[in-house]
Motif scaffolding. Sequence first.
Motif, PDB file in Angstrom:
ATOM      1  N   PHE A  79      10.175-100.776 -49.639  1.00  0.00           N
ATOM      2  CA  PHE A  79       9.243-101.115 -50.705  1.00  0.00           C
ATOM      3  C   PHE A  79       8.762-102.543 -50.498  1.00  0.00           C
ATOM      4  O   PHE A  79       9.426-103.352 -49.838  1.00  0.00           O
ATOM      5  N   GLU A 100      16.264 -93.725 -52.582  1.00  0.00           N
ATOM      6  CA  GLU A 100      15.695 -95.022 -52.200  1.00  0.00           C
ATOM      7  C   GLU A 100      15.936 -95.382 -50.739  1.00  0.00           C
ATOM      8  O   GLU A 100      15.356 -96.357 -50.252  1.00  0.00           O
ATOM      9  N   LYS A 105      16.010-100.396 -53.473  1.00  0.00           N
ATOM     10  CA  LYS A 105      15.505-101.200 -54.592  1.00  0.00           C
ATOM     11  C   LYS A 105      16.541-101.427 -55.684  1.00  0.00           C
ATOM     12  O   LYS A 105      16.682-102.545 -56.198  1.00  0.00           O
TER      13      LYS A 105
END
Length: 206
Positions: free
Chosen positions: A134, A123, A187
């Motif tokens: 994101f 991530e 995230k």
Amino acid sequence: MLQNRVDPFGNLIKTKARGAWMGNRGVIHDENQVILRPFKLKAWIICKLQFKGRHRTIMSPNRWTELFFLDEATAFAAGHRPCFECRREDAGRFKTLWLKGNPEYGFGQKTSIQKIDEIIHRERIERKGSKVVFEEDVHNIPDGCFVAHNDNAFLVFNNVLFPWSPSGYLQSVSFPEIDKVSVLTPKSVVNAFRAGYLPEMAVALS
């Protein structure tokens, strides 16, 4: 100056400003104190500056590279998590809340922290070395997270944004008039924040 300060994008930069936390990504410098790579280990950790009276000479040959952060929120945005040696209580609390915030993985308290590190690693940085971000609704981002706007990093705190700088946060600004923003904090870490982990933020002291 050494290239050992970390910004919210995970970049290693040079600055005279001092940090409140120390970090580790393995041995990433050479004998001349030059950074050779962004990381060597998937376990990127956040450590106390002082622990049991230990003394380290910065960037000693063949020793892990000491990195530094403005605050814990910056370290999390870059992709680090608390150390289980010098910050055992915080590390345990982070793991518990990470598990609570990310039930889809089916992990439990007996799951090795290395399994969580593998997920956070995917991530935070892609194979070519770029920062992973994101998109998220601007109204659904918990305190302590970092977002990017116009190539700058901003801390989310008390429903406003604080622009990041190596020496501290600048005057707060309102959220941009858009529906979604790019989130820098990994995230699954954002989910841990939603579950109750609140990182230390230098802005809260000002």
